[in-house]
Design an enzyme around this catalytic site. Structure first.
Site, PDB file in Angstrom:
ATOM      1  N   CYS A 124      64.134   5.563  23.439  1.00 25.45           N
ATOM      2  CA  CYS A 124      64.310   4.149  23.791  1.00 25.45           C
ATOM      3  C   CYS A 124      65.574   3.541  23.183  1.00 25.45           C
ATOM      4  CB  CYS A 124      63.077   3.355  23.375  1.00 25.45           C
ATOM      5  SG  CYS A 124      61.549   4.090  23.985  1.00 25.45           S
ATOM      6  N   HIS A 259      64.702  -3.689  23.252  1.00 20.71           N
ATOM      7  CA  HIS A 259      63.975  -2.710  24.069  1.00 20.71           C
ATOM      8  C   HIS A 259      62.628  -3.311  24.460  1.00 20.71           C
ATOM      9  CE1 HIS A 259      61.681   0.676  25.312  1.00 20.71           C
ATOM     10  NE2 HIS A 259      61.034   0.827  24.173  1.00 20.71           N
ATOM     11  N   ASN A 290      57.599  -0.693  30.292  1.00 19.50           N
ATOM     12  CA  ASN A 290      58.479  -0.060  29.317  1.00 19.50           C
ATOM     13  C   ASN A 290      59.174   1.115  30.008  1.00 19.50           C
ATOM     14  OD1 ASN A 290      59.513   1.685  27.330  1.00 19.50           O
ATOM     15  ND2 ASN A 290      57.827   1.340  25.917  1.00 19.50           N
TER      16      ASN A 290
END
Length: 334
Positions: A124, A259, A290
């Site tokens: 990420c 993020h 996500n």
């Protein structure tokens, strides 16, 4: 011993992000479609994560297809001839084909052949890592223009029965073109890792274990509470350090783009950083989910679509994730 005088390259003093493009999976997947196998509810997922729907890609829509769509938009908006792009960096953890790299195929598709091209895995934090690399490569003269992409098809590495992370994940790609600038547009990156916590989030097996029949197809898992605490407390420190490195105070920011891991983490971050109400906060996770390395550019693209007046302002972006890697920098929004 005398050495011959080597010529070393030098590039422009400054770089900036010139443009941005995005592509999301073609399927909108509401919470109700996922709750059966994990014995959960729409309400539970909303409360825990802030996600209402997430985008996922159809079976035949690959990460490289999403990357191509996002990259073409970014290149067109940049006004840069794709033939002048001499490095293509793709941050991804979900390219199902180990080689050739997604980046090499992408470079050819967008007309940047024979650019240097490589995939990189920092989970990420991958997009923030790739921005740092593009900035450094251009300023040292190793490249003139860079295409940086975060691209993920995480639905390929999801176990529908897993209660730790499966309902969080979506598919998409975000791309930026980075090039020389008359003014500083990308501040120093604060980045690092903590491999001692590698078990907190990552794959639950290897491809060789799958091949040998020892384990099922590897999918993502996480220790939710461990990751939450680490993200909120440790990453807030990293975000503050990135502001210090940029010489910027929170009230000078136009946007905060973390993020998109979990809405509760995003909200807690904003509190920890004492961000004033004037700072726009990206909350793309509500409808995209996500998307790991793609989440920061996707959230940036959405924020600029909804608030075009943010263009030219300063944004603090921070990525953090598996292997407990992290990267943060302040950038000027394209």
């Amino acid at each position: 011993m005398t050495h011959p005088t080597l010529q070393q390259s030098h590039g422009p003093q400054y770089t900036r992000i010139l443009s941005i493009g995005a592509a999301r999976g073609d399927l909108v997947v509401p919470n109700d479609d996922l709750v059966g196998p994990i014995n959960s509810s729409d309400e539970w997922i909303r409360q825990r994560t802030g996600i209402v729907t997430r985008t996922r890609a159809s079976h035949d829509l690959l990460a490289v297809d999403l990357a191509t769509e996002a990259s073409k938009e970014a290149i067109e908006k940049s006004g840069v001839d794709p033939a002048l792009i001499d490095v293509v960096i793709v941050a991804t953890i979900s390219n199902a084909q180990q080689t050739p790299s997604l980046a090499a195929v992408l470079a050819d598709r967008v007309g940047a052949n024979p650019a240097a091209a490589y995939d990189m895995n920092a989970a990420c934090a991958g997009y923030a890592y790739a921005v740092a690399q593009a900035d450094a490569l251009i300023r040292t003269g190793a490249a003139h223009y860079a295409l940086v992409v975060g691209a993920e098809k995480l639905s390929d590495v999801v176990d529908p029965t897993d209660r730790t992370i499966s309902f969080l994940l979506g598919d998409g790609a975000g791309a930026v073109v980075i090039g020389p600038s008359d003014y500083p547009g990308i501040a120093r990156t604060v980045w690092g890792s903590d491999g001692s916590k590698a078990d907190a989030v990552g794959m639950d097996g290897t491809l060789t274990q799958f091949r040998d029949g020892e384990k099922p197809w590897p999918t993502l898992r996480q220790e939710g509470q461990t990751v939450f605490r680490w993200a909120v407390w440790e990453m807030a420190k990293v975000a503050k350090q990135a502001l210090d490195e940029a010489g910027v105070s929170p009230d000078q920011l136009a946007a905060f783009i973390p993020h998109q891991a979990n809405m509760r983490i995003v909200d807690e971050f904003a509190k920890q950083l004492k961000l004033p109400d004037t700072v726009a906060i990206a909350r793309d996770i509500e409808t995209t989910g996500n998307t790991s390395a793609a989440s920061i550019p996707l959230a940036t693209h959405r924020l600029l679509q909804e608030h075009p007046e943010l263009s030219g302002g300063l944004a603090l972006q921070i990525g953090f994730g598996a292997g407990l890697v992290f990267g943060a920098q302040v950038v000027v929004l394209p």
